[in-house]
Design an enzyme around this catalytic site. Structure first.
Site, PDB file in Angstrom:
ATOM      1  N   MET A 159      11.068  -4.782   4.322  1.00 34.63           N
ATOM      2  CA  MET A 159      10.546  -4.513   5.491  1.00 34.63           C
ATOM      3  C   MET A 159      10.926  -3.069   6.138  1.00 34.63           C
ATOM      4  O   MET A 159      11.858  -2.662   5.866  1.00 34.63           O
ATOM      5  CB  MET A 159      11.073  -5.527   6.595  1.00 34.63           C
ATOM      6  CG  MET A 159      10.818  -7.050   6.010  1.00 34.63           C
ATOM      7  SD  MET A 159      10.955  -8.401   7.252  1.00 34.63           S
ATOM      8  CE  MET A 159      12.618  -8.793   7.327  1.00 34.63           C
ATOM      9  N   GLY A 160       9.879  -2.383   6.868  1.00 35.42           N
ATOM     10  CA  GLY A 160      10.061  -1.394   7.416  1.00 35.42           C
ATOM     11  C   GLY A 160      10.230  -0.122   6.529  1.00 35.42           C
ATOM     12  O   GLY A 160      10.947   0.739   6.585  1.00 35.42           O
ATOM     13  N   ASP A 210      -3.080  -1.368  10.247  1.00 35.50           N
ATOM     14  CA  ASP A 210      -3.292  -1.508   8.929  1.00 35.50           C
ATOM     15  C   ASP A 210      -3.722  -2.715   8.233  1.00 35.50           C
ATOM     16  O   ASP A 210      -3.996  -2.971   7.026  1.00 35.50           O
ATOM     17  CB  ASP A 210      -1.596  -1.476   8.198  1.00 35.50           C
ATOM     18  CG  ASP A 210      -1.309  -0.121   8.019  1.00 35.50           C
ATOM     19  OD1 ASP A 210      -2.161   0.974   8.401  1.00 35.50           O
ATOM     20  OD2 ASP A 210      -0.257   0.271   7.528  1.00 35.50           O
ATOM     21  N   LYS A 265       0.718  -1.140   0.122  1.00 38.97           N
ATOM     22  CA  LYS A 265       0.110  -0.214  -0.050  1.00 38.97           C
ATOM     23  C   LYS A 265       0.965   1.422   0.185  1.00 38.97           C
ATOM     24  O   LYS A 265       2.040   1.206   0.474  1.00 38.97           O
ATOM     25  CB  LYS A 265      -1.052   0.027   1.239  1.00 38.97           C
ATOM     26  CG  LYS A 265      -0.099  -0.035   2.538  1.00 38.97           C
ATOM     27  CD  LYS A 265       0.222   1.334   2.955  1.00 38.97           C
ATOM     28  CE  LYS A 265       0.966   1.252   4.757  1.00 38.97           C
ATOM     29  NZ  LYS A 265       1.913   2.162   5.110  1.00 38.97           N
TER      30      LYS A 265
HETATM   31  C1  LIG Z   1       1.903   4.440   9.868  1.00 39.37           C
HETATM   32  C2  LIG Z   1       1.077   3.632   9.176  1.00 39.37           C
HETATM   33  C3  LIG Z   1       0.327   4.150   8.036  1.00 39.37           C
HETATM   34  O1  LIG Z   1      -0.357   3.429   7.162  1.00 39.37           O
HETATM   35  O2  LIG Z   1       1.890   2.469   8.198  1.00 39.37           O
HETATM   36  P1  LIG Z   1       3.420   2.014   8.133  1.00 39.37           P
HETATM   37  O3  LIG Z   1       4.418   3.244   7.931  1.00 39.37           O
HETATM   38  O4  LIG Z   1       3.707   1.449   9.554  1.00 39.37           O
HETATM   39  O5  LIG Z   1       3.412   1.014   7.088  1.00 39.37           O
HETATM   40  C4  LIG Z   1       0.190   2.399  10.179  1.00 39.37           C
HETATM   41  O6  LIG Z   1      -0.856   3.270  10.813  1.00 39.37           O
HETATM   42  C5  LIG Z   1       0.869   1.691  11.231  1.00 39.37           C
HETATM   43  O7  LIG Z   1       0.352   0.328  10.985  1.00 39.37           O
HETATM   44  P2  LIG Z   1       0.765  -0.836  11.609  1.00 39.37           P
HETATM   45  O8  LIG Z   1       2.234  -0.957  10.853  1.00 39.37           O
HETATM   46  O9  LIG Z   1      -0.057  -1.801  11.447  1.00 39.37           O
HETATM   47  O10 LIG Z   1       1.102  -0.277  12.971  1.00 39.37           O
HETATM   48  P3  LIG Z   1       0.918  -1.068  14.335  1.00 39.37           P
HETATM   49  O11 LIG Z   1       1.773  -2.542  14.565  1.00 39.37           O
HETATM   50  O12 LIG Z   1      -0.465  -1.353  14.860  1.00 39.37           O
HETATM   51  O13 LIG Z   1       1.611  -0.123  15.539  1.00 39.37           O
HETATM   52  C6  LIG Z   1       2.985  -0.029  15.668  1.00 39.37           C
HETATM   53  C7  LIG Z   1       3.356   0.970  16.660  1.00 39.37           C
HETATM   54  O14 LIG Z   1       3.077   2.171  15.950  1.00 39.37           O
HETATM   55  C8  LIG Z   1       2.550   3.046  16.731  1.00 39.37           C
HETATM   56  N1  LIG Z   1       1.116   3.480  16.363  1.00 39.37           N
HETATM   57  C9  LIG Z   1       0.637   2.902  15.106  1.00 39.37           C
HETATM   58  C10 LIG Z   1      -0.556   3.163  14.487  1.00 39.37           C
HETATM   59  C11 LIG Z   1      -1.211   4.535  14.959  1.00 39.37           C
HETATM   60  N2  LIG Z   1      -2.420   4.496  14.689  1.00 39.37           N
HETATM   61  N3  LIG Z   1      -0.747   5.033  16.052  1.00 39.37           N
HETATM   62  C12 LIG Z   1       0.575   4.546  16.693  1.00 39.37           C
HETATM   63  O15 LIG Z   1       0.863   5.411  17.642  1.00 39.37           O
HETATM   64  C13 LIG Z   1       2.222   2.510  18.100  1.00 39.37           C
HETATM   65  O16 LIG Z   1       3.395   2.672  18.911  1.00 39.37           O
HETATM   66  C14 LIG Z   1       2.488   1.086  17.679  1.00 39.37           C
HETATM   67  O17 LIG Z   1       3.161   0.112  18.747  1.00 39.37           O
HETATM   68  N1  LIG Z   2       5.554 -11.016   7.641  1.00 36.92           N
HETATM   69  C1  LIG Z   2       6.206 -10.116   8.040  1.00 36.92           C
HETATM   70  N2  LIG Z   2       6.656  -9.348   6.988  1.00 36.92           N
HETATM   71  C2  LIG Z   2       7.373  -8.010   7.287  1.00 36.92           C
HETATM   72  N3  LIG Z   2       7.640  -7.461   8.422  1.00 36.92           N
HETATM   73  C3  LIG Z   2       7.191  -8.252   9.612  1.00 36.92           C
HETATM   74  C4  LIG Z   2       6.721  -9.682   9.355  1.00 36.92           C
HETATM   75  N4  LIG Z   2       6.178  -9.888  10.716  1.00 36.92           N
HETATM   76  C5  LIG Z   2       6.711  -9.269  11.532  1.00 36.92           C
HETATM   77  N5  LIG Z   2       7.424  -8.291  10.745  1.00 36.92           N
HETATM   78  C6  LIG Z   2       8.008  -6.990  11.505  1.00 36.92           C
HETATM   79  O1  LIG Z   2       7.399  -6.057  11.403  1.00 36.92           O
HETATM   80  C7  LIG Z   2       8.106  -5.091  10.831  1.00 36.92           C
HETATM   81  C8  LIG Z   2       7.401  -4.101  10.161  1.00 36.92           C
HETATM   82  O2  LIG Z   2       7.124  -4.475   8.621  1.00 36.92           O
HETATM   83  P1  LIG Z   2       6.710  -3.767   7.532  1.00 36.92           P
HETATM   84  O3  LIG Z   2       5.023  -4.038   7.760  1.00 36.92           O
HETATM   85  O4  LIG Z   2       6.902  -4.359   6.338  1.00 36.92           O
HETATM   86  O5  LIG Z   2       6.680  -2.443   7.499  1.00 36.92           O
HETATM   87  P2  LIG Z   2       6.148  -1.038   7.653  1.00 36.92           P
HETATM   88  O6  LIG Z   2       5.074  -1.204   8.691  1.00 36.92           O
HETATM   89  O7  LIG Z   2       6.887  -0.121   7.410  1.00 36.92           O
HETATM   90  O8  LIG Z   2       5.157  -1.043   6.153  1.00 36.92           O
HETATM   91  C9  LIG Z   2       9.416  -5.434  10.292  1.00 36.92           C
HETATM   92  O9  LIG Z   2      10.339  -4.688  10.377  1.00 36.92           O
HETATM   93  C10 LIG Z   2       9.257  -6.758  11.004  1.00 36.92           C
HETATM   94  O10 LIG Z   2      10.207  -6.620  12.128  1.00 36.92           O
END
Ligand SMILES: C[C@@](CO)(OP(=O)(O)O)[C@H](O)COP(=O)(O)OP(=O)(O)OC[C@H]1O[C@@H](n2ccc(N)nc2=O)[C@H](O)[C@@H]1O
Ligand SMILES: Nc1ncnc2c1ncn2[C@@H]1O[C@H](COP(=O)(O)OP(=O)(O)O)[C@@H](O)[C@H]1O
Length: 288
Positions: free
Chosen positions: A99-100, A140, A15
Site C-alpha cells: 500500500m502507498g 487510476d 501498474k
Molecule cells: C499519481 C498516480 C499516477 O498513476 O498514481 P499513484 O502514485 O497514486 O499510484 C495517480 O495519478 C494517482 O491516482 P489515484 O491514486 O487514483 O489518486 P486519487 O485517489 O484520485 O487522488 C489522491 C490525491 O492525489 C492528488 N491528485 C491525484 C491525481 C491527480 N491527477 N492530481 C492530483 O492532484 C489529489 O490531491 C488527490 O486528493
Molecule cells: N483496497 C485498498 N488497497 C490498498 N489501499 C487502499 C485500499 N483501500 C483504500 N486504500 C488506501 O489507499 C492508499 C493508497 O493505496 P495504493 O493504491 O495501494 O497506493 P498507491 O496510490 O501509492 O499506488 C492506501 O495507503 C490506503 O490508505
C-alpha cells in the site's frame, strides 16, 4: 464476459508509470498529467460470493484502512447505488501489492470490484460506464477497468491505448508508504512540463516529475534509487514509494534481485500490455 454465477475470483494487477509528466494544476487542485501505464503480472486476488441479503462485507481487514473507506467496499457501494441493485456480496482478498507503493493497488482493487460485481449482479454496464464510475473513486481506476496499456492525459482518465515492449522489471519497495496527496500538495513539485505527443513518448526513457520531491522527503527512496542504480537506470513509479529497473529477460532481473534482496524488499515481474484481469476474464469466457 462469463455467464452469471454466484462466485467469482479475479486478479487486481499492479501498474507502473513508465514516465509521469505534470503539466499543470486545475482549479479543483487536481493535476493535469501525461503518463504511460503498463501492467505487471503481479497482482492481488479478489474473491466475490453473492449474499442472500443486500449487505456488502469485506472479510479480510487491511491494516490502517477502515472497512467503510476501503476502496473495495466503496466501489461495491457505488455500483450498488448506481444500478439500484438489491444484491449484496462477501469479498475476500489475498493482498500482495504494497500500500502507498505507487503500484496502484487500491485503484486496481476498486476496478476489479466494479468489473466483478457488474457481472455477478448483472448490472450490464459497459467498460466505458464502469470506467466513468470508477473515476469517482480514483484517477487510476479507469485504466485498470480497461486493462490495456495506455498513454493517459487529463487527471489520468483520457486514455490512448498503446502497444509497448513487454520487458522484465525489478521492482524495489523502500520501507515507506507514500501518500499521493502529500506529494501533489508539495509547493516545490514541478508542474510546468510542456505537453508532448504520445508518439514522442513511446520508445523513449521519459522522466517522473514526482521523483525529485519524493527523494527530498524520503531518504529511503533516494537510497534505493542509488542502490538499484548501480546495476540499471532506476526510476520512481507514480508518487512512489516503489522504484523499478528494466531488463531484457527474467534471468538478468533475477540476478540483480538476488544481489539486493538482502537489503531491500523487491520482486521481479513481466510488463504486460493486457492486464491479468482482462486475460482472466477472457479465459473464463472461453471456458464457459
Ligand atoms: C499519481 C498516480 C499516477 O498513476 O498514481 P499513484 O502514485 O497514486 O499510484 C495517480 O495519478 C494517482 O491516482 P489515484 O491514486 O487514483 O489518486 P486519487 O485517489 O484520485 O487522488 C489522491 C490525491 O492525489 C492528488 N491528485 C491525484 C491525481 C491527480 N491527477 N492530481 C492530483 O492532484 C489529489 O490531491 C488527490 O486528493
Ligand atoms: N483496497 C485498498 N488497497 C490498498 N489501499 C487502499 C485500499 N483501500 C483504500 N486504500 C488506501 O489507499 C492508499 C493508497 O493505496 P495504493 O493504491 O495501494 O497506493 P498507491 O496510490 O501509492 O499506488 C492506501 O495507503 C490506503 O490508505
Amino acid at each position: 464476459m462469463p455467464a452469471p454465477r454466484n462466485h467469482l475470483s479475479l486478479p487486481a494487477p499492479a501498474k507502473l508509470n513508465l514516465m509521469l509528466h505534470i503539466l499543470g494544476r486545475r482549479p479543483d487542485g487536481y493535476h493535469e498529467l501525461q503518463t504511460l501505464f503498463q501492467f505487471l503480472d503481479h497482482h492481488d486476488s479478489l474473491h466475490f460470493s453473492l449474499r442472500s441479503d443486500s449487505e456488502i462485507h469485506l472479510l479480510d481487514p487491511m491494516p490502517g484502512v477502515a472497512h467503510d473507506s476501503n476502496l473495495i467496499v466503496r466501489a461495491a457501494r457505488l455500483l450498488q447505488q448506481h444500478c439500484a441493485s438489491t444484491q449484496g456480496v462477501d469479498i475476500r482478498i489475498d493482498k500482495r501489492l504494497p500500500m502507498g507503493g505507487g503500484l496502484g493497488g487500491g485503484s486496481s482493487n476498486a476496478a476489479t470490484t466494479l468489473v466483478a460485481l457488474n457481472h455477478l449482479w448483472q448490472c450490464g454496464l459497459s467498460p466505458e460506464q464502469l470506467a466513468a464510475l470508477g473515476l469517482q473513486l480514483g484517477a487510476d481506476v479507469p485504466v485498470f477497468v480497461h486493462g490495456q496499456a495506455a498513454f493517459a492525459e487529463g487527471v489520468g482518465e483520457k486514455l490512448t491505448f498503446v502497444e509497448l515492449d513487454e520487458p522484465w522489471f525489478l521492482v524495489v519497495r523502500p520501507d515507506v508508504a507514500i501518500s499521493t496527496a502529500k506529494i501533489f500538495s508539495d509547493p516545490c513539485l514541478t508542474r510546468d512540463t510542456p505537453p508532448c505527443k504520445v508518439r514522442s513518448v513511446l520508445g523513449q526513457d521519459g522522466h517522473n516529475d514526482c521523483q525529485p520531491t519524493v527523494e527530498r522527503h524520503y531518504p529511503q527512496v533516494r537510497q534505493a534509487l542509488e542502490l538499484l542504480g548501480e546495476y540499471v537506470p532506476a526510476k520512481l513509479t507514480g508518487t512512489g514509494s516503489c522504484i523499478f529497473g528494466v531488463f531484457p529477460n527474467q534471468a538478468e532481473a533475477d540476478k540483480v534481485a538476488a544481489r539486493i534482496s538482502g537489503t531491500l524488499e523487491c520482486f521481479v515481474a513481466r510488463g504486460c500490455n493486457r492486464s491479468s484481469l482482462q486475460l482472466e476474464l477472457e479465459r473464463q469466457t472461453r471456458e464457459r
